[in-house]
Motif scaffolding. Structure first.
Motif, short mmCIF file in Angstrom:
data_model
loop_
_atom_site.label_atom_id
_atom_site.label_comp_id
_atom_site.label_asym_id
_atom_site.label_seq_id
_atom_site.Cartn_x
_atom_site.Cartn_y
_atom_site.Cartn_z
N GLY A 97 2.94 18.09 -2.02
CA GLY A 97 2.18 18.96 -1.15
C GLY A 97 3.09 20.03 -0.57
N ASP A 98 2.56 20.85 0.29
CA ASP A 98 3.37 21.89 0.93
C ASP A 98 4.53 21.27 1.69
OD1 ASP A 98 1.69 23.81 -0.01
OD2 ASP A 98 0.58 24.08 1.86
N GLY A 99 5.74 21.74 1.40
CA GLY A 99 6.92 21.25 2.11
C GLY A 99 7.53 19.99 1.54
N ASP A 100 6.87 19.37 0.54
CA ASP A 100 7.44 18.16 -0.04
C ASP A 100 8.59 18.50 -0.97
OD1 ASP A 100 5.58 16.65 1.29
OD2 ASP A 100 4.23 16.42 -0.44
N LEU A 101 9.54 17.57 -1.08
CA LEU A 101 10.70 17.78 -1.92
C LEU A 101 10.34 17.68 -3.40
CD1 LEU A 101 13.35 15.60 -0.02
CD2 LEU A 101 13.03 18.08 0.13
N LEU A 102 10.90 18.60 -4.18
CA LEU A 102 10.82 18.50 -5.63
C LEU A 102 12.13 17.88 -6.13
CD1 LEU A 102 9.12 21.93 -6.40
CD2 LEU A 102 8.05 19.70 -6.04
N GLU B 196 13.88 3.78 3.97
CA GLU B 196 13.98 4.91 4.90
C GLU B 196 13.82 6.25 4.19
OE1 GLU B 196 16.82 4.94 8.25
OE2 GLU B 196 17.60 3.10 7.36
N TRP B 197 14.41 6.39 3.00
CA TRP B 197 14.34 7.70 2.35
C TRP B 197 13.16 7.86 1.39
CZ3 TRP B 197 14.70 7.59 -2.93
CH2 TRP B 197 15.49 6.62 -3.54
N LEU B 198 12.60 6.77 0.91
CA LEU B 198 11.46 6.90 -0.01
C LEU B 198 10.26 7.64 0.60
CD1 LEU B 198 11.44 3.53 -1.98
CD2 LEU B 198 11.74 5.83 -2.93
N PRO B 199 9.96 7.45 1.91
CA PRO B 199 8.85 8.22 2.48
C PRO B 199 9.08 9.74 2.47
CG PRO B 199 9.33 6.32 3.86
CD PRO B 199 10.43 6.40 2.85
N GLU B 200 10.33 10.18 2.30
CA GLU B 200 10.61 11.60 2.17
C GLU B 200 10.29 12.11 0.75
OE1 GLU B 200 11.77 13.73 4.49
OE2 GLU B 200 11.84 12.21 6.06
N VAL B 201 10.07 11.17 -0.16
CA VAL B 201 9.89 11.53 -1.57
C VAL B 201 8.47 11.23 -2.06
CG1 VAL B 201 10.72 11.09 -3.92
CG2 VAL B 201 12.33 11.06 -2.00
N LEU B 202 7.96 10.07 -1.69
CA LEU B 202 6.67 9.60 -2.19
C LEU B 202 5.61 9.71 -1.09
CD1 LEU B 202 7.99 6.40 -4.01
CD2 LEU B 202 7.57 8.68 -5.01
N HIS B 203 4.50 10.36 -1.42
CA HIS B 203 3.49 10.64 -0.39
C HIS B 203 2.09 10.18 -0.79
CE1 HIS B 203 6.64 13.16 1.34
NE2 HIS B 203 6.80 13.66 0.13
N GLU B 204 1.94 9.63 -1.98
CA GLU B 204 0.65 9.17 -2.45
C GLU B 204 0.79 7.80 -3.10
OE1 GLU B 204 -0.86 11.97 -5.22
OE2 GLU B 204 -0.80 13.68 -3.83
N PRO B 205 -0.27 6.99 -3.06
CA PRO B 205 -0.22 5.71 -3.79
C PRO B 205 -0.05 5.95 -5.29
CG PRO B 205 -2.10 5.80 -2.29
CD PRO B 205 -1.56 7.19 -2.37
N PHE B 206 0.64 5.03 -5.95
CA PHE B 206 0.77 5.13 -7.40
C PHE B 206 -0.57 4.84 -8.07
CE2 PHE B 206 5.24 3.90 -6.27
CZ PHE B 206 5.82 5.11 -6.66
N ALA B 207 -0.74 5.41 -9.26
CA ALA B 207 -1.98 5.19 -10.00
C ALA B 207 -2.13 3.72 -10.38
CB ALA B 207 -2.01 6.07 -11.24
N ASP B 208 -1.02 3.07 -10.72
CA ASP B 208 -1.03 1.66 -11.08
C ASP B 208 0.39 1.12 -10.96
OD1 ASP B 208 0.37 2.44 -13.50
OD2 ASP B 208 -1.60 2.98 -14.34
N GLU B 209 0.52 -0.18 -11.19
CA GLU B 209 1.82 -0.83 -11.04
C GLU B 209 2.84 -0.29 -12.03
OE1 GLU B 209 3.75 -5.36 -10.98
OE2 GLU B 209 1.61 -5.06 -11.31
#
Length: 226
Positions: free
Chosen positions: A29-34, A56-69
């Protein structure tokens, strides 16, 4: 790039970097890290004063649930491998930042904006400790000089005084010094670890959330370049 990636068993190959890049772009999304920003953040964490756990750092990278396991396991494995590769590259003096590419009237050019944004977020995750040491020891600020110059030039950080834009040659020179800066900062924290007083002053991200008055980071077009 002169050093083969096969020198580092934990490094991602080009296909894996492309795969991670596509995933991040598809869920940003806007402002999210690529990818360049994620690499900058993980680089900052690798050379920082204290270990930062993935939770701690994963929330800075991942912002949506995964489609599947299966997708979740794959993305997490790629991120872990990217994270591991940074220390491996620094150990053999073969680190290179992953940079973004910006379209201009004269063609695409490399940009450190995303990488610097990620690096600044790594500092934010241990902000109290970094800020105290930077205020107390000008040596650390001096070591970070080229990265700070790039970050100010790209609008990632604001400068207290008027700052003239870097020339193309100055920009390239600062960029070429990034691996040396990371090695020096990594050595600095090993030689001058955090004191008890600094640890007490450290504020965990979960304890304090401040509004970001600087606005969202610049958006970039293009793709990752390594």
């Amino acid at each position: 790039m002169n050093t083969s990636k096969t020198d580092w068993p934990s490094s991602l190959d080009d296909n894996e970097l492309d795969e991670l890049d596509r995933y991040l772009r598809g869920h940003a999304g806007d402002g999210d890290l690529l990818l360049d920003g994620v690499h900058g953040m993980l680089s900052g964490l690798a050379v920082g004063p204290l270990h930062v756990l993935p939770e701690e750092w994963l929330p800075e990278v991942l912002h949506e649930p995964f489609a599947d396991e299966e997708e979740g396991n794959r993305v997490l494995a790629l991120l872990a491998k990217l994270n591991d590769s940074i220390s491996a590259e620094l150990d053999v003096d073969a680190y290179e930042p992953i940079l973004g590419e910006v379209d201009t009237d004269t063609g695409p050019i490399l940009s450190a904006a995303g990488w610097c944004e990620g690096f600044s977020r790594a500092i934010d995750l241990r902000a109290g400790l970094w800020e105290k040491r930077l205020a107390d020891d000008p040596q650390l600020m001096e070591l970070l000089g080229p990265v700070m110059a790039l970050a100010v030039d790209e609008g990632v950080l604001s400068a207290e005084a008027d700052f003239a834009k870097l020339s193309d040659d100055e920009y390239d020179e600062c960029l070429a010094q990034v691996p040396m800066v990371l090695g020096a900062v990594n050595h600095y924290w090993h030689e001058h670890p955090a004191t008890e007083a600094e640890l007490e002053a450290e504020v965990k991200p979960s304890d304090e959330k401040e509004e970001d008055s600087s606005g969202p980071p610049r958006q970039r077009s293009g793709h990752w370049v390594h």
